[in-house]
Scaffold this active site. Structure first.
Site, PDB file in Angstrom:
ATOM      1  N   GLY A 171       0.748  -1.233  -0.201  1.00  0.00           N
ATOM      2  CA  GLY A 171       0.183   0.076  -0.022  1.00  0.00           C
ATOM      3  C   GLY A 171       1.021   1.183  -0.089  1.00  0.00           C
ATOM      4  O   GLY A 171       2.014   1.152  -0.528  1.00  0.00           O
ATOM      5  N   ARG A 172       0.342   2.342   0.500  1.00  0.00           N
ATOM      6  CA  ARG A 172       1.162   3.450   0.560  1.00  0.00           C
ATOM      7  C   ARG A 172       2.600   3.456   1.449  1.00  0.00           C
ATOM      8  O   ARG A 172       3.614   3.818   0.924  1.00  0.00           O
ATOM      9  CB  ARG A 172       0.329   4.737   1.314  1.00  0.00           C
ATOM     10  N   ILE A 173       2.538   2.669   2.885  1.00  0.00           N
ATOM     11  CA  ILE A 173       3.820   2.751   3.090  1.00  0.00           C
ATOM     12  C   ILE A 173       4.761   1.527   2.577  1.00  0.00           C
ATOM     13  O   ILE A 173       5.913   1.840   2.286  1.00  0.00           O
ATOM     14  CB  ILE A 173       3.212   2.295   4.554  1.00  0.00           C
ATOM     15  N   SER A 208       4.198  -2.172  11.462  1.00  0.00           N
ATOM     16  CA  SER A 208       2.702  -2.203  11.151  1.00  0.00           C
ATOM     17  C   SER A 208       1.857  -1.981  12.439  1.00  0.00           C
ATOM     18  O   SER A 208       1.620  -0.933  13.133  1.00  0.00           O
ATOM     19  CB  SER A 208       2.246  -2.972  10.207  1.00  0.00           C
ATOM     20  N   GLU A 211       0.574  -2.663  24.120  1.00  0.00           N
ATOM     21  CA  GLU A 211       1.597  -1.497  24.223  1.00  0.00           C
ATOM     22  C   GLU A 211       1.106  -0.759  25.324  1.00  0.00           C
ATOM     23  O   GLU A 211      -0.121  -0.573  25.301  1.00  0.00           O
ATOM     24  CB  GLU A 211       1.325  -0.655  22.914  1.00  0.00           C
ATOM     25  N   HIS A 247       6.947   1.986  19.349  1.00  0.00           N
ATOM     26  CA  HIS A 247       5.885   2.361  18.368  1.00  0.00           C
ATOM     27  C   HIS A 247       5.950   4.055  18.136  1.00  0.00           C
ATOM     28  O   HIS A 247       5.393   4.857  18.067  1.00  0.00           O
ATOM     29  CB  HIS A 247       4.399   2.488  19.102  1.00  0.00           C
TER      30      HIS A 247
HETATM   31  C1  DGY Z   1      -0.455   5.316  12.864  1.00  0.00           C
HETATM   32  O1  DGY Z   1      -0.710   6.331  12.274  1.00  0.00           O
HETATM   33  O2  DGY Z   1      -1.155   4.131  12.726  1.00  0.00           O
HETATM   34  C2  DGY Z   1       0.700   4.820  13.583  1.00  0.00           C
HETATM   35  O3  DGY Z   1       1.182   3.582  13.811  1.00  0.00           O
HETATM   36  C3  DGY Z   1       0.762   5.856  14.827  1.00  0.00           C
HETATM   37  O4  DGY Z   1       1.426   6.888  15.096  1.00  0.00           O
END
Ligand code: DGY
Length: 329
Positions: free
Chosen positions: A155-157, A236, A266, A285
């Site tokens: 995807g985007r990332i 992710s 978390e 995170h």
């Molecule tokens: C997101 O935007 O989902 C990140 O994991 C939190 O910063």
């Protein structure tokens, strides 16, 4: 004016967007509100601005009968029961603007683990740099350039990670439930199944959202398919990896290591067994944690919230299809 509850301290830039249109009640303490505190504060609100770790389920929505919009200041929105929100006609929005930020961080994880930056920096700080010799250094790392990077989720990332990998002359392969256009320009090769990708990759990096289809996508079986020299990267969501299986695989040195920014719980509990291992790098995170992007995310979130309150099309709404509306309506 409609009432808004903001479940954490927000930037002034974002507050400036909201305050002309709504009465703001913002949580002021360092730690986020507990579930009980959240429930107490939502009774008469029309809008909720929240972060990706706060659980917004049907019980919370029932406690907020006037709620019209949940503006989530995260790209991931697995914390929200979107189906329950849609059934109640509640709009949900996210912030899909941190692909480059998260991709930079993914590369930081790859390089930091492979070149042993944390271990060697700590060694130096503790006075452990006693000599310099080409082969006899205490902590030799492993190459990144020209290695194979397996991306799960383009995807985007994932795409932003692939672009960076080309700069490192890596071979980039990917798996996604949907084969993407533009593979040649991006320099990626599609692998139609994850087992094959896992077996081919020196680094496996995960970029899928967390939902029922991706929970524990990487478990004992998948880890056993990775190369013994393979390194797992996860920026992710923690739930995408079966953490117990990861612990076992790392303890037995079945794979070389893991660099993860997210965990199933978390913050990670201090007695989590993962913290006892020497072949894992865990960050708290922070994949999207730059000052610049946090300000932008806060403004984008505020804009979505205000648009919903004004009855205008909501930028970055994730559930128009479930609400039976479309973005231009
Ligand atoms: C997101 O935007 O989902 C990140 O994991 C939190 O910063």
């Amino acid at each position: 004016m409609p009432k808004v509850y903001i479940g954490n301290r927000l930037t002034q830039e974002a507050l400036d967007v909201i305050t002309p249109y709504a009465e703001v009640n913002m949580w002021q303490k360092e730690n986020p509100p507990t579930r009980e505190e959240l429930l107490r504060n939502v009774a008469d609100i029309e809008a909720l601005l929240i972060w990706g770790l706060a659980k917004v389920d049907s019980a919370l929505m029932d406690a907020a009968p006037k709620l019209k919009v949940i503006a989530n200041m995260s790209v991931g929105y697995d914390n929200i029961d979107v189906e329950a929100a849609s059934k109640r006609g509640i709009i949900v929005s996210n912030t899909p603007i941190l692909a480059d930020t998260t991709a930079d961080f993914t590369f930081a994880l790859i390089l930091t683990f492979a070149r042993r930056i944390v271990e060697t920096a700590n060694l130096t700080l503790r006075g452990g740099w006693k000599k310099w010799s080409p082969l006899d250094m205490p902590l030799l790392g492993w190459e990144v350039h020209h290695k194979t990077l397996g991306i799960i989720g383009l995807g985007r990332i994932g795409t932003a990670v692939a672009k960076r990998a080309r700069g490192f002359s890596m071979k980039v392969i990917y798996y996604d439930i949907i084969r993407k256009p533009g593979e040649a320009e991006l320099g990626v090769e599609y692998i139609p199944d994850t087992p094959t990708l896992l077996g081919m990759s020196d680094f496996v990096t995960l970029h899928v959202p967390l939902d029922s289809s991706t929970r524990h996508l990487i478990g004992a079986k998948e880890l056993s398919l990775m190369k013994p020299t393979g390194i797992l990267i996860n920026a992710s969501r923690g739930g995408v990896v079966d953490q117990k299986a990861l612990y076992e695989a790392l303890k037995r040195k079945q794979i070389r290591g893991a660099a993860i920014d997210v965990t199933e719980v978390e913050p990670i509990p201090p007695d989590d067994p993962l913290l006892t291992l020497d072949n894992i790098l865990i960050t708290p995170h922070i994949g999207g944690a730059t000052r610049e992007i946090r300000v932008k995310m806060s403004i984008v979130t505020a804009e979505s919230l205000v648009a919903a309150l004004k009855g205008e099309p909501v930028p970055n709404c994730v559930n128009y299809h479930l609400l039976g509306k479309n973005e231009s309506s």
